[in-house]
Write a protein that holds these residues in place. Structure first.
Motif, PDB file in Angstrom:
ATOM      1  N   MET A  18      30.648  46.943  41.559  1.00  0.00           N
ATOM      2  CA  MET A  18      31.249  46.005  42.500  1.00  0.00           C
ATOM      3  C   MET A  18      31.831  44.821  41.725  1.00  0.00           C
ATOM      4  O   MET A  18      31.445  44.564  40.593  1.00  0.00           O
ATOM      5  N   ASN A  19      32.774  44.125  42.367  1.00  0.00           N
ATOM      6  CA  ASN A  19      33.386  42.944  41.770  1.00  0.00           C
ATOM      7  C   ASN A  19      33.149  41.740  42.674  1.00  0.00           C
ATOM      8  O   ASN A  19      33.024  41.878  43.896  1.00  0.00           O
ATOM      9  N   PHE A  20      33.077  40.566  42.089  1.00  0.00           N
ATOM     10  CA  PHE A  20      33.098  39.336  42.862  1.00  0.00           C
ATOM     11  C   PHE A  20      33.948  38.332  42.106  1.00  0.00           C
ATOM     12  O   PHE A  20      34.052  38.384  40.873  1.00  0.00           O
ATOM     13  N   VAL A  21      34.589  37.433  42.841  1.00  0.00           N
ATOM     14  CA  VAL A  21      35.542  36.488  42.252  1.00  0.00           C
ATOM     15  C   VAL A  21      35.054  35.069  42.493  1.00  0.00           C
ATOM     16  O   VAL A  21      34.710  34.703  43.624  1.00  0.00           O
ATOM     17  N   ILE A  22      35.022  34.270  41.423  1.00  0.00           N
ATOM     18  CA  ILE A  22      34.651  32.859  41.506  1.00  0.00           C
ATOM     19  C   ILE A  22      35.701  32.049  40.760  1.00  0.00           C
ATOM     20  O   ILE A  22      35.912  32.255  39.554  1.00  0.00           O
ATOM     21  N   ASP A  23      36.370  31.163  41.472  1.00  0.00           N
ATOM     22  CA  ASP A  23      37.415  30.309  40.877  1.00  0.00           C
ATOM     23  C   ASP A  23      38.430  31.133  40.087  1.00  0.00           C
ATOM     24  O   ASP A  23      38.841  30.757  38.985  1.00  0.00           O
ATOM     25  N   GLY A  24      38.805  32.268  40.640  1.00  0.00           N
ATOM     26  CA  GLY A  24      39.840  33.092  40.039  1.00  0.00           C
ATOM     27  C   GLY A  24      39.374  34.039  38.952  1.00  0.00           C
ATOM     28  O   GLY A  24      40.155  34.837  38.444  1.00  0.00           O
ATOM     29  N   ILE A  25      38.099  33.975  38.564  1.00  0.00           N
ATOM     30  CA  ILE A  25      37.564  34.872  37.548  1.00  0.00           C
ATOM     31  C   ILE A  25      36.887  36.052  38.244  1.00  0.00           C
ATOM     32  O   ILE A  25      35.996  35.866  39.076  1.00  0.00           O
ATOM     33  N   HIS A  31      33.436  39.699  28.468  1.00  0.00           N
ATOM     34  CA  HIS A  31      32.819  40.956  28.052  1.00  0.00           C
ATOM     35  C   HIS A  31      33.042  42.050  29.091  1.00  0.00           C
ATOM     36  O   HIS A  31      33.145  41.773  30.288  1.00  0.00           O
ATOM     37  N   GLY A  32      33.082  43.288  28.602  1.00  0.00           N
ATOM     38  CA  GLY A  32      33.123  44.446  29.486  1.00  0.00           C
ATOM     39  C   GLY A  32      34.272  44.415  30.475  1.00  0.00           C
ATOM     40  O   GLY A  32      35.418  44.144  30.126  1.00  0.00           O
ATOM     41  N   SER A  38      38.568  38.068  30.952  1.00  0.00           N
ATOM     42  CA  SER A  38      38.506  37.277  29.719  1.00  0.00           C
ATOM     43  C   SER A  38      39.605  36.214  29.781  1.00  0.00           C
ATOM     44  O   SER A  38      40.676  36.378  29.208  1.00  0.00           O
ATOM     45  N   PRO A  39      39.355  35.117  30.504  1.00  0.00           N
ATOM     46  CA  PRO A  39      40.392  34.089  30.677  1.00  0.00           C
ATOM     47  C   PRO A  39      40.752  33.402  29.364  1.00  0.00           C
ATOM     48  O   PRO A  39      39.999  33.445  28.388  1.00  0.00           O
ATOM     49  N   ALA A  40      41.903  32.740  29.367  1.00  0.00           N
ATOM     50  CA  ALA A  40      42.404  32.083  28.159  1.00  0.00           C
ATOM     51  C   ALA A  40      41.737  30.745  27.903  1.00  0.00           C
ATOM     52  O   ALA A  40      41.639  30.309  26.759  1.00  0.00           O
ATOM     53  N   ASP A  41      41.263  30.088  28.968  1.00  0.00           N
ATOM     54  CA  ASP A  41      40.700  28.736  28.858  1.00  0.00           C
ATOM     55  C   ASP A  41      39.239  28.805  28.412  1.00  0.00           C
ATOM     56  O   ASP A  41      38.391  29.390  29.094  1.00  0.00           O
ATOM     57  N   VAL A  42      38.939  28.181  27.269  1.00  0.00           N
ATOM     58  CA  VAL A  42      37.572  28.187  26.736  1.00  0.00           C
ATOM     59  C   VAL A  42      36.592  27.527  27.703  1.00  0.00           C
ATOM     60  O   VAL A  42      35.401  27.876  27.720  1.00  0.00           O
ATOM     61  N   GLU A  43      37.074  26.600  28.517  1.00  0.00           N
ATOM     62  CA  GLU A  43      36.183  25.923  29.471  1.00  0.00           C
ATOM     63  C   GLU A  43      35.527  26.908  30.428  1.00  0.00           C
ATOM     64  O   GLU A  43      34.418  26.660  30.920  1.00  0.00           O
ATOM     65  N   PRO A  88      39.480  40.970  21.891  1.00  0.00           N
ATOM     66  CA  PRO A  88      39.270  39.967  20.840  1.00  0.00           C
ATOM     67  C   PRO A  88      39.214  38.533  21.365  1.00  0.00           C
ATOM     68  O   PRO A  88      38.327  37.766  20.986  1.00  0.00           O
ATOM     69  N   HIS A  89      40.151  38.163  22.246  1.00  0.00           N
ATOM     70  CA  HIS A  89      40.158  36.764  22.704  1.00  0.00           C
ATOM     71  C   HIS A  89      38.966  36.483  23.614  1.00  0.00           C
ATOM     72  O   HIS A  89      38.488  35.346  23.683  1.00  0.00           O
ATOM     73  N   GLY A  90      38.428  37.507  24.297  1.00  0.00           N
ATOM     74  CA  GLY A  90      37.246  37.310  25.117  1.00  0.00           C
ATOM     75  C   GLY A  90      36.028  36.980  24.268  1.00  0.00           C
ATOM     76  O   GLY A  90      35.260  36.057  24.574  1.00  0.00           O
ATOM     77  N   LEU A  91      35.854  37.731  23.168  1.00  0.00           N
ATOM     78  CA  LEU A  91      34.727  37.473  22.275  1.00  0.00           C
ATOM     79  C   LEU A  91      34.902  36.142  21.544  1.00  0.00           C
ATOM     80  O   LEU A  91      33.933  35.386  21.368  1.00  0.00           O
ATOM     81  N   ALA A  92      36.121  35.854  21.113  1.00  0.00           N
ATOM     82  CA  ALA A  92      36.374  34.593  20.412  1.00  0.00           C
ATOM     83  C   ALA A  92      36.072  33.399  21.311  1.00  0.00           C
ATOM     84  O   ALA A  92      35.383  32.446  20.907  1.00  0.00           O
ATOM     85  N   ASN A  93      36.551  33.448  22.541  1.00  0.00           N
ATOM     86  CA  ASN A  93      36.291  32.343  23.470  1.00  0.00           C
ATOM     87  C   ASN A  93      34.815  32.247  23.845  1.00  0.00           C
ATOM     88  O   ASN A  93      34.295  31.152  24.085  1.00  0.00           O
TER      89      ASN A  93
END
Length: 269
Positions: free
Chosen positions: A1-8, A55-56, A60-65, A184-189
């Motif tokens: 299942m999926n759930f969305v919080i603040d666009g994630i 992960h998974g 994997s958003p671009a914003d580190v915050e 890669p960017h998901g793990l880096a962030n």
């Protein structure tokens, strides 16, 4: 299942019947970390195996915050609220253990029992945190520049996972296949936002935790055995179990033993 919080968009796999059990994987892992335990734990718990941000199958958003550990803990709280879960057991491994502890400290009323596998409350001094942040920044840059395959090759060979070289060839290949599915960017962030250096230090908060807590470490993993010993001394209601001839990832190296330890802790009320 999926759930969305603040666009994630978060992915969570669920199974079983019983008291809720939220399970949180480590860095480079995903929900499949816990698949071998579904049949056993589903007998006494309703499992929620979530992919942590970056992960998974979770975004994997671009914003580190979006990767800050306090933000991730808040998202877990909102997930429970969305699904009308009043109180849950929480199990976390390594990075997932730090997130589980953060969640328990921020929302103690939402946690019945807490299980921390090879986890830490963070670093105690600003100097230690600054040094770790610098190292995590260097590793994040390596991931971005060299790509996921080069990073996984490096990650598999750090001293923390030396004991995993004793696993079967097929099991090692399975771990590698899963790690390579991450972006890669998901793990880096994730390193930049949720690394040990960037998270708050929770050492002074441990004594305030009301939850019944189980600390699990592997005897070969001397660093985290020492951390667990120090944590138990500060906590009111904590038990510590060390699994012999085992390293950092007890659930990988000694799955039958690990599964039984968790089941006994959750069933012994």
């Amino acid at each position: 299942m999926n759930f969305v919080i603040d666009g994630i968009r978060y992915f969570v796999e669920t199974c079983g019947k019983g008291h809720p059990l939220l399970v949180l994987h480590g860095f480079t892992g995903d929900h499949s970390t816990w698949t071998p335990f579904y049949k056993q734990w589903a007998q006494h718990s309703t499992l929620y195996a979530l992919d942590i941000v970056g992960h998974g199958k979770t975004d994997s958003p671009a914003d580190v915050e979006d990767y800050q550990i306090l933000r991730a803990a808040e998202d877990l709280h909102r997930f429970l609220e969305q699904n009308q879960i009043e109180k849950t057991d929480v199990l976390g491994y390594s990075m997932g253990g730090r997130l589980a502890l953060t969640f328990a400290i921020q929302y103690p009323e939402k946690v019945r029992r807490l299980i921390l596998e090879s986890a830490s409350p963070g670093l105690e001094t600003a100097e230690e945190r600054h040094e770790r942040v610098q190292k995590d920044e260097q590793l994040a840059l390596f991931i971005r520049n060299e790509g996921i395959e080069a990073f996984v090759e490096y990650w598999e060979n750090i001293p923390l996972f030396a004991s995993q070289k004793l696993l079967s060839t097929e099991k090692q290949r399975e771990l590698r296949r899963q790690r390579l599915t991450n972006l890669p960017h998901g793990l880096a962030n994730s390193l930049l936002g949720m690394g040990t250096g960037s998270q708050p230090s929770w050492w002074e908060q441990l004594g305030k935790l009301p939850n019944s807590t189980l600390l699990i470490t592997g005897s070969i993993d001397k660093k985290f055995c020492m951390i667990a010993e120090q944590m138990r001394a500060k906590m009111k209601n904590a038990k510590w179990i060390t699994v012999e001839n085992c390293g950092h990832a007890i659930h990988v190296e000694k799955p039958e033993k690990f599964g039984t330890i968790v089941s006994e802790f959750l069933s012994n009320l």
